[in-house]
Design a protein around this motif. Sequence first.
Motif, short mmCIF file in Angstrom:
data_model
loop_
_atom_site.label_atom_id
_atom_site.label_comp_id
_atom_site.label_asym_id
_atom_site.label_seq_id
_atom_site.Cartn_x
_atom_site.Cartn_y
_atom_site.Cartn_z
N LEU A 159 -43.17 0.94 5.15
CA LEU A 159 -42.02 -0.15 5.66
C LEU A 159 -42.42 -1.23 6.18
O LEU A 159 -41.05 -1.79 6.13
N VAL A 160 -43.58 -1.80 5.27
CA VAL A 160 -43.51 -3.16 5.53
C VAL A 160 -42.63 -4.00 4.63
O VAL A 160 -41.62 -4.95 5.07
N PRO A 161 -42.56 -3.65 3.06
CA PRO A 161 -41.19 -4.15 2.48
C PRO A 161 -40.73 -4.70 3.61
O PRO A 161 -39.28 -5.71 3.22
N PHE A 162 -39.51 -3.22 3.61
CA PHE A 162 -37.85 -3.30 4.34
C PHE A 162 -38.27 -4.05 5.55
O PHE A 162 -36.92 -4.53 5.67
N LEU A 163 -39.02 -3.73 6.15
CA LEU A 163 -39.04 -5.21 7.29
C LEU A 163 -39.31 -6.48 7.16
O LEU A 163 -38.84 -7.37 7.70
N LEU A 164 -40.66 -7.18 6.37
CA LEU A 164 -40.89 -8.60 6.59
C LEU A 164 -39.11 -8.64 5.53
O LEU A 164 -38.62 -10.19 5.56
N LEU A 165 -38.36 -8.17 5.17
CA LEU A 165 -37.30 -8.63 4.36
C LEU A 165 -36.02 -8.45 5.33
O LEU A 165 -35.22 -9.90 5.30
N ASN A 210 -28.39 -20.27 7.90
CA ASN A 210 -28.31 -20.74 5.65
C ASN A 210 -29.45 -21.65 6.09
O ASN A 210 -29.39 -22.77 4.87
N SER A 211 -30.90 -21.99 6.37
CA SER A 211 -31.56 -22.67 6.02
C SER A 211 -32.81 -22.33 5.82
O SER A 211 -33.16 -21.18 7.58
N PHE A 212 -33.82 -22.60 5.42
CA PHE A 212 -34.81 -21.93 5.48
C PHE A 212 -35.89 -22.47 6.09
O PHE A 212 -37.44 -22.21 6.83
N ALA A 213 -36.02 -23.69 6.53
CA ALA A 213 -36.62 -24.37 8.00
C ALA A 213 -36.18 -23.30 9.54
O ALA A 213 -37.53 -22.75 10.31
N ASP A 214 -35.34 -22.19 9.62
CA ASP A 214 -35.53 -21.16 10.21
C ASP A 214 -35.99 -20.07 10.16
O ASP A 214 -37.10 -19.45 11.18
N VAL A 215 -36.35 -19.82 8.82
CA VAL A 215 -37.85 -18.36 8.41
C VAL A 215 -38.92 -18.94 9.20
O VAL A 215 -40.07 -18.86 9.33
N LEU A 216 -39.06 -20.84 9.16
CA LEU A 216 -40.49 -21.10 9.00
C LEU A 216 -41.17 -21.23 10.64
O LEU A 216 -41.77 -21.11 10.89
N VAL A 217 -39.71 -21.63 11.30
CA VAL A 217 -39.82 -21.23 12.77
C VAL A 217 -40.07 -20.05 13.13
O VAL A 217 -41.19 -19.70 14.49
N MET A 218 -39.50 -18.88 12.81
CA MET A 218 -39.75 -18.16 12.99
C MET A 218 -41.57 -17.30 12.28
O MET A 218 -42.22 -16.30 13.40
N ALA A 275 -47.71 -14.77 0.03
CA ALA A 275 -47.39 -14.35 -0.81
C ALA A 275 -45.24 -13.88 -1.36
O ALA A 275 -44.82 -14.86 -1.65
N PHE A 276 -45.48 -13.26 0.36
CA PHE A 276 -43.65 -12.83 -0.45
C PHE A 276 -42.91 -14.39 0.31
O PHE A 276 -42.11 -14.16 -0.46
N PHE A 277 -43.08 -14.91 1.55
CA PHE A 277 -42.36 -16.56 2.11
C PHE A 277 -42.68 -17.02 0.78
O PHE A 277 -41.26 -18.36 0.66
N LEU A 316 -34.96 -11.98 -6.39
CA LEU A 316 -35.69 -11.23 -6.93
C LEU A 316 -37.54 -11.30 -6.47
O LEU A 316 -38.01 -10.32 -7.48
N SER A 317 -37.39 -12.13 -5.49
CA SER A 317 -38.02 -11.64 -4.40
C SER A 317 -38.75 -10.50 -3.90
O SER A 317 -40.30 -10.11 -3.84
N ALA A 318 -37.62 -9.63 -3.81
CA ALA A 318 -37.28 -8.62 -2.83
C ALA A 318 -38.18 -7.05 -3.35
O ALA A 318 -38.90 -6.68 -3.85
N PRO A 319 -38.08 -7.04 -4.93
CA PRO A 319 -38.42 -6.50 -5.87
C PRO A 319 -39.53 -6.33 -6.13
O PRO A 319 -41.07 -5.73 -5.99
N LEU A 320 -40.28 -7.19 -6.42
CA LEU A 320 -41.88 -7.67 -7.00
C LEU A 320 -42.02 -7.80 -6.55
O LEU A 320 -43.18 -7.20 -5.88
N PHE A 321 -41.87 -8.14 -5.05
CA PHE A 321 -42.85 -8.21 -3.94
C PHE A 321 -43.19 -6.25 -3.50
O PHE A 321 -44.17 -6.12 -3.13
N THR A 322 -41.71 -5.66 -3.20
CA THR A 322 -41.92 -4.46 -3.03
C THR A 322 -42.11 -3.47 -4.11
O THR A 322 -43.59 -2.99 -3.40
N VAL A 323 -42.56 -3.63 -5.28
CA VAL A 323 -43.46 -2.82 -6.33
C VAL A 323 -45.41 -3.04 -6.04
O VAL A 323 -46.21 -2.42 -5.79
#
Lengths: 128, 175
Positions: free
Chosen positions: A17-23, A34-42, B111-113, B123-130
């Motif tokens: 589940l990790v890849p799906f959840l991280l995404l 639409n700002s990467f700064a929000d991802v950094l705050v998260m 690494a993911f972020f 691009l990062s989604a499939p690479l990280f997943t694999v």
Amino acid sequence: MLLKPLTRLTHISGPLLVPFLLLLLAIGAYSSSNSFADVLVMLAFVVLGIGCLRWDWPRVPLLLGLVLGRILERYLFLSNSVFGSGWLLRPYFLGIVGAIVLVFVFHARRVRRAKRSEPNREKEEVPA
Amino acid sequence: MSDTATPEVTRKIYLPDLVAGLLLTLVFGAAFITALGWNGKAAIFPLAVSGLGALLGLAYFVRCVLRPGRRDAVQPTSVGDDDEDTDEDLQYAFETASGREWAVALAYVLAFFVALYVLGLYLSAPLFTVAYLRHQAKVSWVVSVIYAVVLFAVLYLAFGVVLQLPMPPGLFPVL
């Protein structure tokens, strides 16, 4: 009808589940403005949450503060604008304050009673 | 009458609580000082919250120093019928994870972020997943690739085509 298949989701191995959840986390954080700064705050809050889990600090008050803080400030301004400082004497406000005080009082009484009964329990366990 | 020696209860200062109390006091104190420079009604709420927070942080810090509490070791819940992760299981996992396990987990997240920022989502989604499924979850190549392809398709269709939400484009936008 969907309950059984949905409950089977809980048996999926965590690493799968990790890849799906991280995404989903990244997309959810990014899409707010639409700002990467929000991802950094998260990520900063992820670190804070891990710290809370690791050292046994409560996370619920933090979440409540984040959610309710903005609402509290907005309605504080509204109350101040409509009633001035007289909102502090409004009956609903006084009722809520009274309820909060009662909660603290009952909790303190419960804690005191629990502490008083602890030495009694220890005395009973001491062998004669 | 037999002598019953009561066991000594050793109370020691729990360092993380001390650090937390100090940090809270400093952060709220800094917020209070900042809010002092704001004018009128805009400063009421920040001053009230930061002032109260600084006082409570200081009180907590002083309490940790003067009346340290005991911290019982977290015991894992019995693994039996209940397969769900509980908070106690998570806390036990956190407290007992080795340095290497922490480093590996953090390295994957970092690494993911970083890949997300540099390469963008698609691009990062499939690479990280694999990479993650192969090396951490120990899943076969076939399953990893299928998972990555399905995940990419779901992301692209759901967020790119249907919802048309802008995704992190990366430093070299290709999609």
